[in-house]
Scaffold this motif. Structure first.
Motif, PDB file in Angstrom:
ATOM      1  N   GLY A  95      30.221  50.247  41.886  1.00 34.90           N
ATOM      2  CA  GLY A  95      29.592  49.050  40.905  1.00 34.90           C
ATOM      3  C   GLY A  95      30.224  48.169  41.642  1.00 34.90           C
ATOM      4  N   ILE A  96      31.285  47.803  42.790  1.00 34.12           N
ATOM      5  CA  ILE A  96      31.856  46.537  43.601  1.00 34.12           C
ATOM      6  C   ILE A  96      30.945  46.146  44.230  1.00 34.12           C
ATOM      7  CG2 ILE A  96      33.638  45.398  44.265  1.00 34.12           C
ATOM      8  CD1 ILE A  96      35.647  47.406  42.782  1.00 34.12           C
ATOM      9  N   TYR A  97      30.688  44.696  45.194  1.00 33.65           N
ATOM     10  CA  TYR A  97      29.173  44.509  46.029  1.00 33.65           C
ATOM     11  C   TYR A  97      30.091  43.612  46.687  1.00 33.65           C
ATOM     12  CZ  TYR A  97      27.814  40.164  43.383  1.00 33.65           C
ATOM     13  OH  TYR A  97      28.093  39.322  42.944  1.00 33.65           O
ATOM     14  N   THR A  98      30.128  43.162  48.179  1.00 31.85           N
ATOM     15  CA  THR A  98      30.382  42.078  48.232  1.00 31.85           C
ATOM     16  C   THR A  98      29.207  41.757  49.169  1.00 31.85           C
ATOM     17  OG1 THR A  98      32.683  44.028  49.385  1.00 31.85           O
ATOM     18  CG2 THR A  98      31.722  41.904  50.903  1.00 31.85           C
ATOM     19  N   LEU A  99      29.371  40.367  49.462  1.00 36.73           N
ATOM     20  CA  LEU A  99      28.494  39.608  49.944  1.00 36.73           C
ATOM     21  C   LEU A  99      28.536  39.019  52.190  1.00 36.73           C
ATOM     22  CD1 LEU A  99      27.444  36.900  47.041  1.00 36.73           C
ATOM     23  CD2 LEU A  99      25.968  39.293  48.249  1.00 36.73           C
ATOM     24  N   TYR A 100      28.023  39.075  51.871  1.00 36.22           N
ATOM     25  CA  TYR A 100      28.101  38.639  53.819  1.00 36.22           C
ATOM     26  C   TYR A 100      27.612  37.538  54.616  1.00 36.22           C
ATOM     27  CZ  TYR A 100      30.326  43.028  53.844  1.00 36.22           C
ATOM     28  OH  TYR A 100      30.739  44.127  53.590  1.00 36.22           O
ATOM     29  N   ASN A 101      27.666  36.961  55.238  1.00 34.05           N
ATOM     30  CA  ASN A 101      26.320  36.048  55.608  1.00 34.05           C
ATOM     31  C   ASN A 101      26.780  35.898  57.027  1.00 34.05           C
ATOM     32  OD1 ASN A 101      27.756  33.526  55.628  1.00 34.05           O
ATOM     33  ND2 ASN A 101      26.967  32.623  54.152  1.00 34.05           N
ATOM     34  N   GLY A 102      26.391  35.032  57.828  1.00 31.93           N
ATOM     35  CA  GLY A 102      26.074  35.033  59.380  1.00 31.93           C
ATOM     36  C   GLY A 102      27.997  34.764  59.715  1.00 31.93           C
ATOM     37  N   LYS A 103      28.515  33.891  58.964  1.00 30.17           N
ATOM     38  CA  LYS A 103      30.504  33.217  59.246  1.00 30.17           C
ATOM     39  C   LYS A 103      31.124  33.759  57.667  1.00 30.17           C
ATOM     40  CE  LYS A 103      27.900  29.124  60.264  1.00 30.17           C
ATOM     41  NZ  LYS A 103      27.986  27.535  60.243  1.00 30.17           N
ATOM     42  N   ALA A 104      30.557  33.809  57.153  1.00 30.88           N
ATOM     43  CA  ALA A 104      31.757  34.278  55.872  1.00 30.88           C
ATOM     44  C   ALA A 104      31.367  36.025  54.917  1.00 30.88           C
ATOM     45  CB  ALA A 104      31.677  33.619  54.922  1.00 30.88           C
ATOM     46  N   VAL A 105      32.793  36.442  54.525  1.00 33.70           N
ATOM     47  CA  VAL A 105      32.920  37.176  52.779  1.00 33.70           C
ATOM     48  C   VAL A 105      33.341  36.831  52.013  1.00 33.70           C
ATOM     49  CG1 VAL A 105      33.856  39.956  52.881  1.00 33.70           C
ATOM     50  CG2 VAL A 105      33.294  39.302  55.028  1.00 33.70           C
ATOM     51  N   ASN A 106      33.085  37.192  50.753  1.00 29.62           N
ATOM     52  CA  ASN A 106      33.069  37.080  49.921  1.00 29.62           C
ATOM     53  C   ASN A 106      32.959  38.545  48.937  1.00 29.62           C
ATOM     54  OD1 ASN A 106      33.462  35.106  47.605  1.00 29.62           O
ATOM     55  ND2 ASN A 106      31.457  34.763  47.448  1.00 29.62           N
ATOM     56  N   ARG A 107      33.644  38.976  48.383  1.00 28.43           N
ATOM     57  CA  ARG A 107      33.957  39.775  47.856  1.00 28.43           C
ATOM     58  C   ARG A 107      34.184  39.239  45.720  1.00 28.43           C
ATOM     59  NH1 ARG A 107      35.629  45.258  47.069  1.00 28.43           N
ATOM     60  NH2 ARG A 107      35.075  45.529  49.589  1.00 28.43           N
ATOM     61  N   LEU A 108      33.630  39.074  45.647  1.00 30.90           N
ATOM     62  CA  LEU A 108      33.649  38.584  44.007  1.00 30.90           C
ATOM     63  C   LEU A 108      34.425  39.374  43.089  1.00 30.90           C
ATOM     64  CD1 LEU A 108      29.425  38.029  43.291  1.00 30.90           C
ATOM     65  CD2 LEU A 108      31.809  36.721  44.324  1.00 30.90           C
ATOM     66  N   GLN A 109      35.686  38.907  42.975  1.00 33.44           N
ATOM     67  CA  GLN A 109      36.765  39.553  42.232  1.00 33.44           C
ATOM     68  C   GLN A 109      36.046  39.435  40.199  1.00 33.44           C
ATOM     69  OE1 GLN A 109      39.271  39.477  42.837  1.00 33.44           O
ATOM     70  NE2 GLN A 109      39.149  40.028  44.907  1.00 33.44           N
ATOM     71  N   ASP A 110      35.135  38.192  39.668  1.00 37.70           N
ATOM     72  CA  ASP A 110      34.553  38.480  38.544  1.00 37.70           C
ATOM     73  C   ASP A 110      34.450  39.930  38.599  1.00 37.70           C
ATOM     74  OD1 ASP A 110      34.553  37.453  36.393  1.00 37.70           O
ATOM     75  OD2 ASP A 110      32.132  37.779  36.541  1.00 37.70           O
ATOM     76  N   CYS A 111      33.742  40.922  39.290  1.00 40.02           N
ATOM     77  CA  CYS A 111      33.077  41.023  39.641  1.00 40.02           C
ATOM     78  C   CYS A 111      33.970  42.867  39.501  1.00 40.02           C
ATOM     79  CB  CYS A 111      32.158  41.783  40.963  1.00 40.02           C
ATOM     80  SG  CYS A 111      31.107  43.759  41.215  1.00 40.02           S
ATOM     81  N   ILE A 112      34.757  42.667  39.796  1.00 37.17           N
ATOM     82  CA  ILE A 112      36.099  43.737  39.781  1.00 37.17           C
ATOM     83  C   ILE A 112      36.600  44.422  38.779  1.00 37.17           C
ATOM     84  CG2 ILE A 112      38.283  44.165  41.023  1.00 37.17           C
ATOM     85  CD1 ILE A 112      37.315  43.309  44.107  1.00 37.17           C
ATOM     86  N   SER A 113      36.790  42.539  38.093  1.00 43.81           N
ATOM     87  CA  SER A 113      37.476  42.725  36.695  1.00 43.81           C
ATOM     88  C   SER A 113      36.548  43.458  35.246  1.00 43.81           C
ATOM     89  CB  SER A 113      37.758  41.708  36.211  1.00 43.81           C
ATOM     90  OG  SER A 113      36.590  40.882  36.185  1.00 43.81           O
TER      91      SER A 113
END
Length: 356
Positions: free
Chosen positions: A279-297
């Motif tokens: 149920g939680i997602y993390t986004l990836y590209n060539g430079k960054a990682v972004n785990r969406l805190q709003d998604c976690i809440s």
């Protein structure tokens, strides 16, 4: 007020479907059906006294229903759904759609002939995180999604050992058809529902005789039968090719020597990649990682998978009432069963299976 009859009063009906009807102002459970009459009492604690049946045909013929909610063992899904639609009822059904391509096509034919709504549980489409990802993908944020992998793997989580879950004639198979329908659907849904054109797969049965302690809450599903049948796989792997050139790797297990149980979808796009897990997602590209805190809440607010089952059923009720367009159509179900049955065929023959 829509009148619904529940067919099959086991744990999935009680724990995941029933909450959708408690306090619902648009649909009311008016009858129950199960071959085991001892299962009715706990439903009536929430619903009050209701007509109870051990024969679904009798219930459909005697009660003035609008739709049925099917929560029986897998091999009965098509039979009951077809009978209900032919008798003028809409149908909501627990996954999987059925256990054979032949039956899936029969369900499609009857649904089209009768014009009744038929929806099969696809609850993972209703996570907050899934909805957010779907918006991003449809907006083009990921670019071209060209490959991915998905799975639901357990250490020791065999449901109803010896009962219908582990009896191929009744279940259609093991974790591939039990768990695969969840994560394969989620992956394909996010990818835009491409049509599968070929599959390969392998299945294994290595823990049928294991006495290891079960460590998954999902192992409590079904009713174990001491000394019963276990003629399905406990692990399946495979590979799916789609008509648009995309591909998907898969792995599903009830028992395997891994660190911990998890369910996941990973997708690779030309602009972004994503890992969706529990149920939680993390986004990836060539430079960054972004785990969406709003998604976690939001996930914390959801608390339990019951709510996504409920959301799926409430969507179906809206579809019947003309308030929403169905986000699941019967062709998606047919394609799913073709994929699952094709992987079983590939595992048996050792060859790639072309889907027609």
């Amino acid at each position: 007020m829509l009148k619904v009859g529940i067919i099959g009063c086991g744990n999935i009906a009680y724990g995941s479907h029933l909450p959708a009807y408690i306090g619902n102002n648009e649909a009311k459970v008016v009858a129950l059906c199960d071959i085991n009459s001892e299962k009715f009492s706990r439903f009536e604690k929430f619903l009050g006294k209701l007509p109870k049946y051990t024969d679904y045909k009798e219930m459909i013929e005697k009660e003035n229903l609008d739709f049925v909610d099917i929560c029986t063992p897998n091999y009965l899904h098509a039979e009951i759904a077809i009978y209900a639609m032919k008798h003028g009822l809409h149908v909501f059904c627990e996954k999987p759609d059925t256990i054979s391509v032949e039956n899936a096509l029969k369900m499609k034919q009857v649904q089209e002939q009768t014009g009744k709504h038929l929806m099969v549980m696809r609850n993972n489409r209703y996570w907050y995180s899934t909805k957010e990802l779907k918006k991003m993908i449809d907006n083009g944020d990921f670019g071209e999604i060209y490959t991915g992998r998905c799975g639901w793997i357990r250490r020791r989580g065999i449901p109803g050992r010896g009962g219908w879950f582990t009896t191929k004639a009744q279940s259609g198979g093991g974790p591939l058809i039990d768990l695969g329908v969840h994560m394969i659907d989620l992956a394909i849904y996010l990818m835009g529902n491409p049509k599968a054109v070929s599959v390969t797969g392998c299945t294994y049965n290595k823990f049928a005789d294991s006495e290891d302690e079960q460590d998954s809450v999902h192992a409590t599903f079904g009713e174990a039968v001491k000394g019963g049948t276990f003629d399905v796989e406990d692990l399946a792997t495979g590979f799916i090719k789609f008509e648009n050139g995309a591909s998907l790797q898969i792995e599903f297990s009830w028992a395997s020597n891994i660190e911990k149980e998890k369910n996941f979808v990973e997708l690779r796009g030309t602009k972004l990649g994503v890992k969706w897990e529990d149920g939680i997602y993390t986004l990836y590209n060539g430079k960054a990682v972004n785990r969406l805190q709003d998604c976690i809440s939001k996930l914390r607010q959801e608390k339990h998978h019951t709510l996504i089952h409920k959301a799926n059923i409430l969507h179906f009720i809206d579809v019947i009432n003309g308030k929403a367009e169905p986000d699941f159509v019967i062709d998606q179900g047919v394609n799913m069963i073709k994929i699952l049955c094709g992987i079983y065929e590939s595992a048996q023959t050792g060859k790639e299976v072309i889907l027609k």
